[in-house]
Design a protein around this motif. Structure first.
Motif, PDB file in Angstrom:
ATOM      1  N   PRO A  90       0.888  -1.720  -0.118  1.00  0.00           N
ATOM      2  CA  PRO A  90       0.211   0.038  -0.218  1.00  0.00           C
ATOM      3  C   PRO A  90       0.639   1.707   0.369  1.00  0.00           C
ATOM      4  O   PRO A  90       2.004   1.169   0.732  1.00  0.00           O
ATOM      5  CB  PRO A  90      -0.297  -0.292   1.354  1.00  0.00           C
ATOM      6  N   LEU A  91       0.087   2.151  -0.815  1.00  0.00           N
ATOM      7  CA  LEU A  91       0.593   3.442  -0.303  1.00  0.00           C
ATOM      8  C   LEU A  91       0.559   4.626  -0.014  1.00  0.00           C
ATOM      9  O   LEU A  91      -0.936   4.612  -0.426  1.00  0.00           O
ATOM     10  CB  LEU A  91       1.077   3.962  -2.341  1.00  0.00           C
ATOM     11  N   ASP A  92       1.489   5.324   0.896  1.00  0.00           N
ATOM     12  CA  ASP A  92       0.544   6.385   1.992  1.00  0.00           C
ATOM     13  C   ASP A  92       0.932   7.567   0.990  1.00  0.00           C
ATOM     14  O   ASP A  92       1.535   7.689   0.339  1.00  0.00           O
ATOM     15  CB  ASP A  92       0.934   6.435   3.198  1.00  0.00           C
ATOM     16  N   GLU A  93       0.970   8.564   1.346  1.00  0.00           N
ATOM     17  CA  GLU A  93       0.672  10.310   1.055  1.00  0.00           C
ATOM     18  C   GLU A  93       2.669  10.245   0.367  1.00  0.00           C
ATOM     19  O   GLU A  93       2.404  10.854  -0.691  1.00  0.00           O
ATOM     20  CB  GLU A  93       0.192  11.159   1.940  1.00  0.00           C
ATOM     21  N   TYR A  94       3.258   9.964   1.762  1.00  0.00           N
ATOM     22  CA  TYR A  94       4.575  10.115   1.103  1.00  0.00           C
ATOM     23  C   TYR A  94       5.022   9.402   0.499  1.00  0.00           C
ATOM     24  O   TYR A  94       5.510   9.527  -1.031  1.00  0.00           O
ATOM     25  CB  TYR A  94       5.733   9.802   2.198  1.00  0.00           C
ATOM     26  N   GLU A 138       4.631  14.218 -19.813  1.00  0.00           N
ATOM     27  CA  GLU A 138       4.193  15.555 -18.632  1.00  0.00           C
ATOM     28  C   GLU A 138       4.220  14.382 -17.316  1.00  0.00           C
ATOM     29  O   GLU A 138       4.060  13.654 -17.325  1.00  0.00           O
ATOM     30  CB  GLU A 138       2.742  16.504 -18.592  1.00  0.00           C
ATOM     31  N   ALA A 139       4.764  15.675 -16.122  1.00  0.00           N
ATOM     32  CA  ALA A 139       4.890  14.905 -14.804  1.00  0.00           C
ATOM     33  C   ALA A 139       3.549  14.284 -14.124  1.00  0.00           C
ATOM     34  O   ALA A 139       2.665  15.066 -14.759  1.00  0.00           O
ATOM     35  CB  ALA A 139       5.233  16.046 -14.648  1.00  0.00           C
ATOM     36  N   PRO A 140       3.539  13.240 -14.325  1.00  0.00           N
ATOM     37  CA  PRO A 140       2.347  13.306 -13.543  1.00  0.00           C
ATOM     38  C   PRO A 140       1.246  13.809 -11.713  1.00  0.00           C
ATOM     39  O   PRO A 140       2.298  13.763 -11.691  1.00  0.00           O
ATOM     40  CB  PRO A 140       2.233  11.418 -13.603  1.00  0.00           C
ATOM     41  N   SER A 141       0.070  13.576 -12.354  1.00  0.00           N
ATOM     42  CA  SER A 141      -0.445  14.190 -10.950  1.00  0.00           C
ATOM     43  C   SER A 141      -0.647  13.495  -9.923  1.00  0.00           C
ATOM     44  O   SER A 141      -1.161  14.123  -9.044  1.00  0.00           O
ATOM     45  CB  SER A 141      -1.230  15.423 -11.404  1.00  0.00           C
ATOM     46  N   ASP A 142      -1.216  12.430 -10.161  1.00  0.00           N
ATOM     47  CA  ASP A 142      -1.834  11.136  -9.807  1.00  0.00           C
ATOM     48  C   ASP A 142      -1.231   9.438  -9.974  1.00  0.00           C
ATOM     49  O   ASP A 142      -0.072   9.362 -11.044  1.00  0.00           O
ATOM     50  CB  ASP A 142      -3.249  11.019  -9.185  1.00  0.00           C
ATOM     51  N   LEU A 143      -1.254   8.331  -9.672  1.00  0.00           N
ATOM     52  CA  LEU A 143      -0.705   7.218 -10.320  1.00  0.00           C
ATOM     53  C   LEU A 143      -1.863   6.168 -10.706  1.00  0.00           C
ATOM     54  O   LEU A 143      -2.054   5.199 -10.864  1.00  0.00           O
ATOM     55  CB  LEU A 143      -0.530   6.448  -8.929  1.00  0.00           C
ATOM     56  N   SER A 144      -2.882   7.379 -11.718  1.00  0.00           N
ATOM     57  CA  SER A 144      -3.240   6.308 -11.647  1.00  0.00           C
ATOM     58  C   SER A 144      -3.275   5.155 -13.107  1.00  0.00           C
ATOM     59  O   SER A 144      -3.729   4.264 -13.810  1.00  0.00           O
ATOM     60  CB  SER A 144      -4.778   7.110 -12.956  1.00  0.00           C
ATOM     61  N   ASP A 145      -1.912   5.762 -13.579  1.00  0.00           N
ATOM     62  CA  ASP A 145      -0.980   4.920 -15.085  1.00  0.00           C
ATOM     63  C   ASP A 145      -0.562   3.936 -14.001  1.00  0.00           C
ATOM     64  O   ASP A 145       0.107   3.538 -15.381  1.00  0.00           O
ATOM     65  CB  ASP A 145      -0.845   5.433 -16.021  1.00  0.00           C
ATOM     66  N   TYR A 146       0.261   4.056 -12.779  1.00  0.00           N
ATOM     67  CA  TYR A 146       1.104   3.511 -11.995  1.00  0.00           C
ATOM     68  C   TYR A 146       0.818   2.493 -10.544  1.00  0.00           C
ATOM     69  O   TYR A 146       1.587   2.217 -10.007  1.00  0.00           O
ATOM     70  CB  TYR A 146       2.057   4.159 -11.421  1.00  0.00           C
ATOM     71  N   ALA A 147      -0.507   2.164 -10.903  1.00  0.00           N
ATOM     72  CA  ALA A 147      -1.354   1.037  -9.857  1.00  0.00           C
ATOM     73  C   ALA A 147      -2.019   0.444 -10.232  1.00  0.00           C
ATOM     74  O   ALA A 147      -2.381   1.214 -11.373  1.00  0.00           O
ATOM     75  CB  ALA A 147      -1.721   1.863  -8.487  1.00  0.00           C
ATOM     76  N   ILE A 185       3.369   7.881  -2.179  1.00  0.00           N
ATOM     77  CA  ILE A 185       2.615   8.291  -3.671  1.00  0.00           C
ATOM     78  C   ILE A 185       3.303   9.162  -3.954  1.00  0.00           C
ATOM     79  O   ILE A 185       4.001   9.209  -5.364  1.00  0.00           O
ATOM     80  CB  ILE A 185       1.377   8.689  -3.116  1.00  0.00           C
ATOM     81  N   ASN A 186       3.843  10.470  -3.569  1.00  0.00           N
ATOM     82  CA  ASN A 186       4.642  11.955  -3.708  1.00  0.00           C
ATOM     83  C   ASN A 186       5.623  11.697  -4.183  1.00  0.00           C
ATOM     84  O   ASN A 186       6.194  11.898  -5.174  1.00  0.00           O
ATOM     85  CB  ASN A 186       4.537  12.621  -2.609  1.00  0.00           C
ATOM     86  N   ARG A 187       6.546  10.469  -3.783  1.00  0.00           N
ATOM     87  CA  ARG A 187       7.753   9.655  -3.924  1.00  0.00           C
ATOM     88  C   ARG A 187       8.327   9.275  -5.252  1.00  0.00           C
ATOM     89  O   ARG A 187       8.881   9.052  -5.772  1.00  0.00           O
ATOM     90  CB  ARG A 187       7.820   8.911  -2.596  1.00  0.00           C
ATOM     91  N   LYS A 188       6.745   8.277  -5.476  1.00  0.00           N
ATOM     92  CA  LYS A 188       6.947   7.636  -6.517  1.00  0.00           C
ATOM     93  C   LYS A 188       6.657   8.756  -7.825  1.00  0.00           C
ATOM     94  O   LYS A 188       7.470   8.441  -8.718  1.00  0.00           O
ATOM     95  CB  LYS A 188       5.859   6.472  -6.703  1.00  0.00           C
ATOM     96  N   LEU A 189       5.435  10.115  -8.078  1.00  0.00           N
ATOM     97  CA  LEU A 189       5.354  10.593  -8.636  1.00  0.00           C
ATOM     98  C   LEU A 189       6.865  10.714  -9.037  1.00  0.00           C
ATOM     99  O   LEU A 189       7.049  11.321  -9.416  1.00  0.00           O
ATOM    100  CB  LEU A 189       4.378  11.325  -8.528  1.00  0.00           C
TER     101      LEU A 189
END
Length: 285
Positions: free
Chosen positions: A206-210, A228-237, A212-216
Motif C-alpha cells: 500500500p502507498l501512503d501519501e509520502y 508531462e509529469a503525472p499528477s496522480d498514480l492512475s497510470d502507475y498502480a 505516492i509523492n515519492r513515486k510520482l
C-alpha cells in the motif's frame, strides 16, 4: 533449452533484492515506491538498445544511438535517486529486431536471446546455497503481453527450480499495463496459465501519501517516455476494486518482503465479476 548457468561456486552478494526490468523504466513504474526503500539492491536492465521516445515529450525524434544514451541517463538517475546499484545489458528491444512488441509467436525465440546473459548475471551475483537468507528476485508477470517482458518471465519460469535455490522469486504486476483493467485481466489469465502448478498469492504494497509523492517524483526521471509529469498514480498502480488505495503488487508463493500484505481473497475474481456485470448491463441499454 540451455541448462541453468548457476554453479556450485558462487559469489557472496550483498543484495537483498534483485529487480529485473526488460526495459528502462519498468521497475520505477511498477515497483518504484518499494524499490526506493531497498537501498543497495540491484536493478538489472535487459533490453537497453531503443529508438522510442514519447512524441509529445521529444517532438523531434532522436537517432537510435541518442535515444539509447538518453534512456540510460534517465535510468541511472532513477537508480541513483532510489539508492540502487545498476547493471545494463546491451540487448535491443523487440522493435529493433524487426518484431512487433505484441507478437508472442516470438516469445520463445526472444527468450533464447535473453536467457544466456541473464542467467550468467544471476549466477555471478547469487549467494551460495548455505546463505542464511536468499535475496528476492523480482520478475515481470508479463501482464501487457510485450514480448520482451514475456521473454524474461519465460526465462525465470523455465529455470525456477534452480533459481529458487538461490533466490526467493516474486512476479510483479507490470505497470503501466496493469493500470488498465482489460489488459490486467488478460495478462493475469495468461500468467495464471503459465504458473498453474505454483501456489502463488497476491500481495500488495500500500502507498501512503509520502510513498505516492515519492513515486510520482521518481517517475519524472523518465522525461523521454512521458508527455508531462503525472499528477496522480492512475497510470502507475494496478486497476482494482473501487476504493482501493494506490499500491504496487507482486505474486509469490513465499512470505513476502516487509511492507507487503496479503490482498483480499477473491479480489481479482470479484473485480472481474463486477466489470462483466457492468458490461452486460451496458449492452442491454
Amino acid at each position: 533449452m540451455a541448462k541453468p548457468l548457476i554453479s556450485e561456486k558462487l559469489e557472496e552478494a550483498p543484495y537483498h533484492c534483485v529487480f529485473l526490468q526488460p526495459h528502462r523504466d519498468d521497475i520505477c513504474f511498477s515497483l518504484g515506491a518499494f524499490a526506493a526503500r531497498q537501498i543497495g539492491s540491484l536493478m538489472i536492465t535487459i533490453c537497453t538498445v531503443s529508438d522510442w521516445v514519447h512524441p509529445q515529450a521529444v517532438p523531434v525524434r532522436p537517432s537510435q544511438e541518442d535515444v539509447t544514451s538518453m534512456r540510460k541517463v534517465e535510468d541511472q538517475a532513477f537508480a541513483d535517486d532510489a539508492g540502487l546499484a545498476s547493471h545494463f545489458f546491451a540487448l535491443p528491444e523487440a522493435p529493433i529486431m524487426g518484431w512487433s512488441p505484441w507478437d508472442l509467436s516470438r516469445a520463445i525465440e526472444n527468450q533464447q536471446r535473453v536467457e544466456t546473459p541473464l542467467l550468467a548475471e544471476l549466477a555471478r551475483i547469487a549467494p551460495g546455497k548455505t546463505a542464511a537468507e536468499r535475496p528476492w528476485l523480482f520478475c515481470p508477470a508479463g501482464i501487457g503481453g510485450h514480448v520482451d517482458h514475456v521473454a524474461v518471465l519465460f526465462t525465470v519460469l523455465s529455470h525456477a527450480e534452480e533459481l529458487s535455490r538461490h533466490f526467493r522469486i516474486a512476479f510483479y504486476e507490470d505497470l503501466h499495463y496493469a493500470s488498465r483493467w482489460r489488459a490486467r485481466m488478460t495478462g493475469l489469465a495468461r500468467f495464471f496459465a503459465e504458473t498453474k502448478e505454483t501456489r502463488l498469492k497476491r500481495w500488495i504494497f500500500p502507498l501512503d501519501e509520502y510513498a505516492i509523492n515519492r513515486k510520482l517524483q521518481l517517475i519524472t526521471h523518465y522525461g523521454s517516455q512521458i508527455p508531462e509529469a503525472p499528477s496522480d498514480l492512475s497510470d502507475y498502480a494496478p486497476s482494482t476494486l473501487p476504493g482501493f488505495r494506490p499500491h504496487e503488487a507482486i505474486w509469490t508463493a513465499e512470505q513476502p518482503p516487509d511492507g507487503f500484505r496479503l490482498a483480499p481473497q477473491g479480489e481479482v475474481e470479484e473485480f472481474l465479476g463486477r466489470k462483466l456485470a457492468k458490461l452486460r448491463r451496458s449492452n442491454r441499454v
